[in-house]
Design a protein around this motif. Structure first.
Motif: not given
Length: 254
Positions: A92-110
């Motif tokens: 779960g942590a791997g999946l979450v932190l792989d999209e850490f930037a999306l959570v931080l910016h609240l936008a799809d910046v992948y």
């Protein structure tokens, strides 16, 4: 698992090892899959929910972290249950932190330059957990002697001093060193005594009337970034995939 704890790692640290391995493997596999989806290769496709909403993998990641976290609390530090909970939490942590930037910016910046923050956070997290595995304790408590460990006052002072160094490093704009310094006190001490970055809270507060300090801070930050930003971005792009090229901005006519 008992054989591993007796012969490979310290007792009680097997769940942490399993969580770290699951975390790193999940991130690497996820990046391979997302890069294949991006290139239009393989059987993998994006998942969409009702109404065409794209379901990011941070969603199942949060669910797995909750299951693994509560399972670890209920299962203790030993036995098959604790190991299984650690693996679930690591995935779960791997999946979450792989999209850490999306959570931080609240936008799809992948696949944008801002998406590199996800790779950086994964590397930093894996490094910190690795330090814990090889024997470092947060805030340098492991450096205390047996007599000091029995003295609660000495422990408290040691924790507060190390935390203060890490906090100063954070105010000086050195986030990575501040986080690592929570585990390796010498890192926090070095970061705390060196010049702050010119855009940091510390520089704006204490270098305001010190032009020489501001100039030295800016020059040091320039040389540091010139030396390390390029290699760091190259490594992040190799590990997580290069971001999409930014569209050229047209010159505004006066």
């Amino acid at each position: 698992m008992g054989w591993l704890e007796r012969n490979i790692i310290e007792p009680g640290k097997l769940p942490l090892l399993l969580a770290l391995v699951a975390f790193v493997l999940t991130f690497l596999i996820t990046r391979v899959i997302t890069r294949l989806i991006r290139a239009g290769k393989g059987p993998f496709r994006n998942i969409s929910g009702g109404g065409g909403v794209h379901v990011h993998h941070v969603v199942p990641g949060v669910i797995l972290m909750l299951i693994g976290g509560f399972g670890a609390v209920a299962g203790g530090r030993h036995g098959f249950g604790s190991g299984l909970a650690a693996v679930i939490f690591g995935i779960g942590a791997g999946l979450v932190l792989d999209e850490f930037a999306l959570v931080l910016h609240l936008a799809d910046v992948y696949w944008t330059p801002d998406g590199r923050k996800s790779v950086e956070m994964v590397v930093l997290t894996a490094s910190l957990v690795g330090l814990l595995l090889i024997g470092f304790s947060p805030l340098g408590v492991d450096d205390l002697s047996e007599d000091q460990q029995q003295n609660r006052a000495a422990v408290l002072v040691n924790v507060l001093v190390n935390f203060a160094f890490a906090l100063i490093a954070l105010f000086k704009g050195k986030l990575r060193l501040a986080v690592v310094g929570l585990v390796v006190p010498l890192v926090a001490l070095v970061a705390a005594v060196r010049l702050a970055r010119p855009t940091s809270v510390w520089a704006k507060r204490f270098y305001r009337n010190r032009p020489r300090a501001r100039a030295r801070s800016g020059l040091r930050a320039y040389h540091h970034d010139r030396r390390w930003v390029g290699p760091r971005r190259t490594f992040q792009d190799w590990l997580g995939g290069a971001p999409d090229p930014q569209p050229a901005r047209s010159l505004e006519r006066r």
